[in-house]
Enzyme design. Structure first.
Site, mmCIF file in Angstrom:
data_model
loop_
_atom_site.group_PDB
_atom_site.id
_atom_site.type_symbol
_atom_site.label_atom_id
_atom_site.label_comp_id
_atom_site.label_asym_id
_atom_site.label_seq_id
_atom_site.Cartn_x
_atom_site.Cartn_y
_atom_site.Cartn_z
ATOM 1 N N ARG A 73 39.399 27.591 28.915
ATOM 2 C CA ARG A 73 40.430 28.521 28.447
ATOM 3 C C ARG A 73 39.829 29.925 28.351
ATOM 4 O O ARG A 73 38.691 30.094 27.923
ATOM 5 C CB ARG A 73 40.933 28.094 27.065
ATOM 6 C CG ARG A 73 41.786 26.848 27.088
ATOM 7 C CD ARG A 73 42.361 26.546 25.736
ATOM 8 N NE ARG A 73 41.368 26.153 24.769
ATOM 9 C CZ ARG A 73 40.841 26.923 23.826
ATOM 10 N NH1 ARG A 73 41.238 28.186 23.712
ATOM 11 N NH2 ARG A 73 39.954 26.477 22.979
ATOM 12 N N TYR A 215 43.050 26.119 35.517
ATOM 13 C CA TYR A 215 42.296 25.155 34.699
ATOM 14 C C TYR A 215 42.949 24.855 33.345
ATOM 15 O O TYR A 215 43.343 25.774 32.611
ATOM 16 C CB TYR A 215 40.882 25.704 34.431
ATOM 17 C CG TYR A 215 39.891 24.605 34.070
ATOM 18 C CD1 TYR A 215 39.199 23.910 35.068
ATOM 19 C CD2 TYR A 215 39.656 24.240 32.755
ATOM 20 C CE1 TYR A 215 38.317 22.899 34.752
ATOM 21 C CE2 TYR A 215 38.768 23.228 32.435
ATOM 22 C CZ TYR A 215 38.094 22.560 33.445
ATOM 23 O OH TYR A 215 37.221 21.549 33.133
ATOM 24 N N LYS A 224 48.450 23.835 25.021
ATOM 25 C CA LYS A 224 48.144 24.877 24.041
ATOM 26 C C LYS A 224 49.246 25.938 23.989
ATOM 27 O O LYS A 224 49.569 26.447 22.923
ATOM 28 C CB LYS A 224 46.803 25.545 24.380
ATOM 29 C CG LYS A 224 45.631 24.565 24.506
ATOM 30 C CD LYS A 224 45.402 23.801 23.237
ATOM 31 C CE LYS A 224 44.148 22.948 23.321
ATOM 32 N NZ LYS A 224 43.953 22.162 22.099
ATOM 33 N N HIS A 244 47.032 21.844 15.444
ATOM 34 C CA HIS A 244 45.953 21.394 16.342
ATOM 35 C C HIS A 244 45.265 20.203 15.669
ATOM 36 O O HIS A 244 44.149 20.321 15.165
ATOM 37 C CB HIS A 244 44.990 22.570 16.534
ATOM 38 C CG HIS A 244 43.967 22.368 17.605
ATOM 39 N ND1 HIS A 244 42.757 23.021 17.602
ATOM 40 C CD2 HIS A 244 43.969 21.595 18.726
ATOM 41 C CE1 HIS A 244 42.063 22.669 18.661
ATOM 42 N NE2 HIS A 244 42.772 21.808 19.368
ATOM 43 N N SER A 266 37.973 23.190 18.686
ATOM 44 C CA SER A 266 37.726 22.576 19.988
ATOM 45 C C SER A 266 36.295 22.055 20.085
ATOM 46 O O SER A 266 35.364 22.700 19.599
ATOM 47 C CB SER A 266 37.937 23.617 21.089
ATOM 48 O OG SER A 266 39.207 24.185 20.950
ATOM 49 N N CYS A 268 34.749 19.479 18.718
ATOM 50 C CA CYS A 268 34.092 18.959 17.500
ATOM 51 C C CYS A 268 34.234 17.449 17.419
ATOM 52 O O CYS A 268 34.055 16.872 16.346
ATOM 53 C CB CYS A 268 34.732 19.546 16.247
ATOM 54 S SG CYS A 268 34.160 21.182 15.855
ATOM 55 N N ASP A 291 44.992 15.447 19.835
ATOM 56 C CA ASP A 291 44.824 16.905 19.882
ATOM 57 C C ASP A 291 45.895 17.681 19.121
ATOM 58 O O ASP A 291 45.591 18.698 18.520
ATOM 59 C CB ASP A 291 44.797 17.371 21.343
ATOM 60 C CG ASP A 291 44.238 18.786 21.509
ATOM 61 O OD1 ASP A 291 43.288 19.129 20.788
ATOM 62 O OD2 ASP A 291 44.763 19.539 22.344
ATOM 63 N N ARG A 390 36.196 17.779 32.312
ATOM 64 C CA ARG A 390 37.267 17.079 31.596
ATOM 65 C C ARG A 390 37.751 15.836 32.326
ATOM 66 O O ARG A 390 37.620 15.726 33.546
ATOM 67 C CB ARG A 390 38.469 18.022 31.437
ATOM 68 C CG ARG A 390 38.196 19.272 30.619
ATOM 69 C CD ARG A 390 38.292 18.994 29.155
ATOM 70 N NE ARG A 390 38.059 20.181 28.344
ATOM 71 C CZ ARG A 390 38.600 20.374 27.139
ATOM 72 N NH1 ARG A 390 39.403 19.482 26.612
ATOM 73 N NH2 ARG A 390 38.315 21.449 26.447
HETATM 74 C C1 OXD Z 1 40.751 22.542 23.186
HETATM 75 C C2 OXD Z 1 41.259 21.417 23.958
HETATM 76 O O1 OXD Z 1 40.094 23.436 23.741
HETATM 77 O O2 OXD Z 1 41.852 20.502 23.358
HETATM 78 O O3 OXD Z 1 40.999 22.550 21.961
HETATM 79 O O4 OXD Z 1 41.130 21.413 25.191
HETATM 80 MN MN MN Z 2 42.282 20.991 21.335
#
Ligand code: OXD
Ligand code: MN
Length: 613
Positions: A73, A215, A224, A244, A266, A268, A291, A390
């Site tokens: 991102r 991407y 998102k 989130h 993100s 974690c 998520d 990913r």
């Molecule tokens: C993030 C994801 O970046 O879920 O939070 O991809």
């Molecule tokens: Mn996320």
């Protein structure tokens, strides 16, 4: 499906305008069928962008390699273009919407030459659920269409619910790489240079315009962009929560069930926690979402959550049978991999996958041949998989997906967890003293920056309130206020005791030698069990200046963890907390100016007083 067959005049007009602006070679409205998915993959194979994996080991799986400039991102190219800059707040990039639309209209002009325009009708949430929302993504990327098939519910069934005048969130997406006459992608991931990438949100008109990246969250606009940035604005206006957060189902040895949601920045380990295999005997954990959670109050005064997504877009490196066995099972078939290594026997590989790579050579995420690693580690800077590689896998393939994960009513939530990667100060688990103290905890959430986002801050702690820093579609001070108001409303209605209890967890504490003090992963079930019991006011706890912590012995130490370590993990580091409070007061809260709710300053004062007392 053809454009002429659409029954929604507004939608048809919007598409026609996009066609005249973007000049694609052809237009297709997606129907969401398997044959459509297969056609997208075939187009991507023909363009040299997809590599089929070994059909025996990983049936119907494909690997993609993106452009090195397009791997995550792009937060510094992401905009909240509200009419007033003050509504976007200090944590979002802002451009005047008219100016941004002018710039982007210029970029969109002719941007799909030589390509097909796909129109993807998608539902975030089970099709037809009261909590679900419909989006319409126009894209020139068959890779996006295939990923959206997995991550959302796509196709004709969505158009049926939309009818002739239903509401949808219009989303434009283009990779920003028109093809000249006779030109083909020829194995080169199409995207625009970084300075032409824009991920834009227009909150007042509920629109999303994305340009230049193919991407993840930049391009799969349901995730998102819609389910968090635009949905957070809808949630503020309509009195619900778009967060989130993962959603977990926990069953105790006595067969009692509770659902909890958890917000973590993100990378974690949200996906790992969402699919955890408990080590505690008799406890069961199942997945509802990994998520995003959309939550609304039910008629009974409880808060109900749905997972608006239909798949997992998980970080691959670090995923293995120990960290996340259920994710490894979920990605055995029908999965799209991006920026992973490719082994000699046609399978994927990444750092910390749990084993070395077979054979002599491996192909890295940039398409270069390298010696096959003997272990699952690579020297820094020589990684085979990109750190933000990913997998995109259907949620239904997860062995521990809860049977009610698609229940349109959602599941009733008993607890919220907040957490981040915090090497010091923050204890293993801490229960808030009440709703506003919990909102305070959410507002000061912070984490070490990782590779999920392109940033020059990797390794530093950044405050990421509610793990929503990059995802809140309006002023974060107003967002804190929204949370406070929801709790106050529930209390005023006599439903305060039905509000979820709030906890802060930290699996990432390090000792003075820099080693993790807590084993994490499956052992986190011990903390979940304590939380579960605290929701019923059971389990031993002690009141401290920062919240309610487990009493020594309330959480049994995992094998290899001494009683002293447990005590350190579950005690208050008074000096560390004084620094934390000072940092919040001096550096964090002032960012929000007079929009920072006074209730949060009052919490800050109260904690400081208790720490000094
Ligand atoms: C993030 C994801 O970046 O879920 O939070 O991809
Ligand atoms: Mn996320």
């Amino acid at each position: 499906m053809k454009l002429e067959e659409l029954k929604h005049p507004g939608l048809k007009k919007w598409i026609e305008e996009a066609v005249s602006l973007m000049s694609p070679n052809a237009v297709e409205v997606c129907d969401g069928t398997q044959s459509e998915y297969d056609r997208m993959i075939k187009a991507l194979l023909d363009a040299g962008l997809a590599t089929p994996l070994n059909a025996e080991k990983r049936p119907n799986c494909f690997l993609f390699r993106s452009d090195p400039s397009d791997v995550a991102r792009v937060e510094n190219r992401t905009y909240i273009a509200s009419k007033s800059q003050d509504d976007a707040g200090p944590t979002n990039n802002w451009i005047d919407p008219a100016e941004l639309k002018k710039t982007m209209t210029g970029l969109y002009s002719g941007c799909m030459k030589g390509r097909t325009m796909y129109v993807i009708p998608f539902s975030m949430g089970p099709v037809g659920s009261d909590i679900a929302k419909i989006g319409m993504e126009i894209t020139d990327s068959p890779y996006v269409v295939a990923n959206m098939h997995i991550m959302t519910r796509v196709g004709t069934k969505v158009l049926d619910v939309l009818g002739s005048d239903g509401f949808y969130v219009p989303c434009f997406h283009s990779v920003g790489k028109p093809l000249a006459e006779g030109e083909e992608d020829n194995g080169k991931w199409p995207c625009a240079p970084i300075e032409d990438k824009y991920i834009s949100h227009f909150p007042e008109t509920r629109e999303i315009w994305s340009y230049g990246s193919g991407y993840g969250g930049n391009a799969l606009l349901g995730k998102k962009c819609l389910a968090l940035r635009i949905a957070s604005v809808l949630a503020r206006d309509e009195g619900w929560l778009a967060e989130h957060m993962l959603i977990l189902k926990i069953t105790s040895p006595q067969g009692e069930v509770k659902y909890v949601t958890g917000a973590f920045p993100s990378a974690c380990g949200k996906t790992n926690l969402a699919m955890l295999v408990p080590t505690l005997p008799g406890w069961k954990v199942e997945t509802v979402g990994d998520d995003i959670a959309w939550m609304k109050f039910g008629a009974d005064g409880r808060l109900y959550a749905i997972n608006p997504e239909a798949g997992f877009f998980g970080v691959a490196p670090g995923t293995n049978d120990d960290s996340n066995k259920n994710a490894m099972e979920s990605i055995k078939k029908n999965t799209i991999f991006t920026n992973c290594g490719l082994t000699e026997d046609g399978d994927i590989w990444w750092e910390q996958i749990g084993h070395g790579a077979p054979g002599k050579e491996i192909i890295d995420w940039k398409g270069q041949k390298k010696p096959a690693p003997q272990t699952d580690k690579s020297p820094k800077g020589e990684e085979i998989a990109h750190a933000n590689a990913r997998f995109t896998a259907p949620a239904r393939q997860c062995p521990v997906i809860a049977s009610e994960w698609e229940d349109p009513k959602g599941v009733p939530i008993s607890a919220f967890l907040f957490g981040g990667r915090r090497p010091s100060t923050i204890p293993l688990v801490n229960q808030s003293k009440g709703w506003i103290h919990g909102v305070f905890m959410g507002s000061i959430t912070g984490s070490e920056v990782t590779a999920a986002v392109i940033s020059d801050q990797v390794g530093q702690i950044r405050r990421d309130p509610f793990a929503m820093l990059p995802f809140c579609g309006y002023h974060m001070g107003d967002y804190f206020k929204h949370w406070i108001k929801l709790g106050q409303k529930a209390e005023a209605e006599g439903n305060g005791d039905k509000l979820p209890k709030i906890f802060f967890v930290n699996w990432f504490r390090k000792d003075k030698d820099g080693k993790f003090m807590w084993p994490g992963y499956s052992e986190n079930s011990r903390v979940l069990a304590w939380i579960f019991e605290r929701c019923d006011n059971k389990a031993n706890y002690m009141e401290t200046p920062i919240g309610n912590l487990p009493k020594p012995g309330a959480i049994e130490a995992p094998a290899g963890i001494s009683a002293d370590t447990m005590e350190e993990l579950c005690s208050v580091d008074i000096e560390g907390w004084k620094k934390e409070i000072a940092d919040v007061r001096q550096n964090h809260y002032p960012k929000f100016g007079d929009k920072l709710p006074k209730e949060l300053y009052a919490e800050l004062d109260a904690i400081e007083k208790r720490l000094n007392g």
